[in-house]
Design a protein around this motif. Structure first.
Motif, mmCIF file in Angstrom:
data_model
loop_
_atom_site.group_PDB
_atom_site.id
_atom_site.type_symbol
_atom_site.label_atom_id
_atom_site.label_comp_id
_atom_site.label_asym_id
_atom_site.label_seq_id
_atom_site.Cartn_x
_atom_site.Cartn_y
_atom_site.Cartn_z
ATOM 1 N N ARG A 21 0.821 -1.224 0.000
ATOM 2 C CA ARG A 21 0.000 0.000 0.000
ATOM 3 C C ARG A 21 0.849 1.266 0.000
ATOM 4 O O ARG A 21 0.585 2.190 -0.767
ATOM 5 N N ASP A 22 1.878 1.321 0.841
ATOM 6 C CA ASP A 22 2.709 2.526 0.897
ATOM 7 C C ASP A 22 3.401 2.766 -0.446
ATOM 8 O O ASP A 22 3.463 3.894 -0.926
ATOM 9 N N GLY A 23 3.910 1.700 -1.039
ATOM 10 C CA GLY A 23 4.580 1.825 -2.331
ATOM 11 C C GLY A 23 3.612 2.201 -3.437
ATOM 12 O O GLY A 23 3.929 3.030 -4.300
ATOM 13 N N LEU A 24 2.428 1.596 -3.414
ATOM 14 C CA LEU A 24 1.411 1.922 -4.424
ATOM 15 C C LEU A 24 0.986 3.386 -4.313
ATOM 16 O O LEU A 24 0.744 4.056 -5.320
ATOM 17 N N LEU A 27 2.798 5.734 -6.309
ATOM 18 C CA LEU A 27 2.567 5.656 -7.757
ATOM 19 C C LEU A 27 1.305 6.393 -8.185
ATOM 20 O O LEU A 27 1.174 6.799 -9.341
ATOM 21 N N GLY A 28 0.347 6.537 -7.271
ATOM 22 C CA GLY A 28 -0.911 7.192 -7.622
ATOM 23 C C GLY A 28 -1.840 7.251 -6.428
ATOM 24 O O GLY A 28 -1.578 6.650 -5.382
ATOM 25 N N GLN A 29 -2.925 7.977 -6.586
ATOM 26 C CA GLN A 29 -3.945 8.038 -5.530
ATOM 27 C C GLN A 29 -4.757 6.760 -5.564
ATOM 28 O O GLN A 29 -5.279 6.369 -6.615
ATOM 29 N N LEU A 30 -4.892 6.088 -4.423
ATOM 30 C CA LEU A 30 -5.463 4.739 -4.392
ATOM 31 C C LEU A 30 -6.977 4.753 -4.228
ATOM 32 O O LEU A 30 -7.533 5.490 -3.413
ATOM 33 N N HIS A 31 -7.626 3.894 -5.009
ATOM 34 C CA HIS A 31 -9.065 3.641 -4.897
ATOM 35 C C HIS A 31 -9.244 2.121 -4.905
ATOM 36 O O HIS A 31 -8.524 1.414 -5.608
ATOM 37 N N LEU A 219 5.321 -4.898 -6.718
ATOM 38 C CA LEU A 219 5.355 -3.435 -6.681
ATOM 39 C C LEU A 219 6.396 -2.881 -7.657
ATOM 40 O O LEU A 219 6.132 -1.912 -8.385
ATOM 41 N N GLN A 220 7.552 -3.513 -7.679
ATOM 42 C CA GLN A 220 8.627 -3.087 -8.590
ATOM 43 C C GLN A 220 8.180 -3.213 -10.050
ATOM 44 O O GLN A 220 8.420 -2.317 -10.870
#
Length: 232
Positions: A21-24, A27-31, A219-220
């Protein structure tokens, strides 16, 4: 920063992504899409679209990958890029449908106590099939979803979507795992071959539950793909 819309698999929820979650979020705003309220893939897709931002990067895991494909049919113009993780476009065969019917009949008659130990174990790499921490996390998600979601999701038939894949025009990533007992590499390869702008990655020494088993590696992969396809 792009909007990132994440769809979980069967009897999972947004805690599937906790280790990433922290890594994602970098990358962008999470939904997070809710796949627990409907008993068909198309209805799940329509509900996700109702609650989604106007345009987004779509990441569908397992059953969420089927819903992601339905979203591509319903509103392709809203999807900037698509990632299909440990999923397929194959329709259920008669044996699977019959098995689901038996499970549904039983589920309606008895209290829901979660998924069977066999079902949970088969979703992990054989070497991790007795990993108590992972099994407990999977079961906790199933129990949070509960009986009604189990019945609805088990009722959602998966139709053959291979022909529709040729209409996907956005950058697409297909991720498979070497030891996935639920979604085969051959199915992933067939998807990647049908989608015009698709690339494919295979994660080694991993079962079906990639976000739990190999969160760092996944994630990578997503990060590299997004930087190439969206953030250019």
């Amino acid at each position: 920063m792009p909007q990132l819309l994440l769809l979980p698999g069967f009897m999972l929820d947004q805690t599937l992504w906790d280790d990433m979650r922290d890594g994602l979020a970098q990358l962008g705003q999470l939904h997070f899409g809710d796949l627990g309220q409907d008993d068909s893939i198309s209805a799940m897709a329509a509900r996700v679209l109702q609650n989604a931002p106007p345009r987004f990067v779509l990441v569908g895991f397992s059953m969420g990958g089927y819903v992601a494909q339905a979203i591509m049919q319903q509103a392709p113009q809203r999807v900037i890029a698509l990632a299909l993780l440990n999923t397929s476009a194959r329709q259920q065969d008669p044996r699977e449908i019959a098995g689901n019917r038996m499970q549904l009949e039983l589920a309606r008659q008895v209290p829901f106590k979660g998924l069977t130990s066999r079902a949970l174990a088969s979703s992990l790499h054989p070497d991790r099939a007795h990993d108590r921490v992972l099994l407990d996390r999977l079961q906790a998600m199933a129990l949070r979803n509960g009986k009604e979601v189990f019945i609805r999701q088990l009722s959602a038939l998966r139709s053959d979507g291979y022909a529709e894949l040729e209409n996907i025009r956005c950058p697409t990533l297909v991720v498979a795992s070497s030891n996935d007992q639920l979604s085969s590499i051959a199915e992933a390869e067939l998807m990647a071959a049908r989608i015009p702008a698709a690339g494919m990655v295979v994660i080694e020494d991993c079962g079906h539950m990639t976000p739990l088993e190999k969160p760092g590696e996944l994630l990578q992969i997503l990060s590299g793909w997004l930087s190439q396809s969206v953030n250019r």
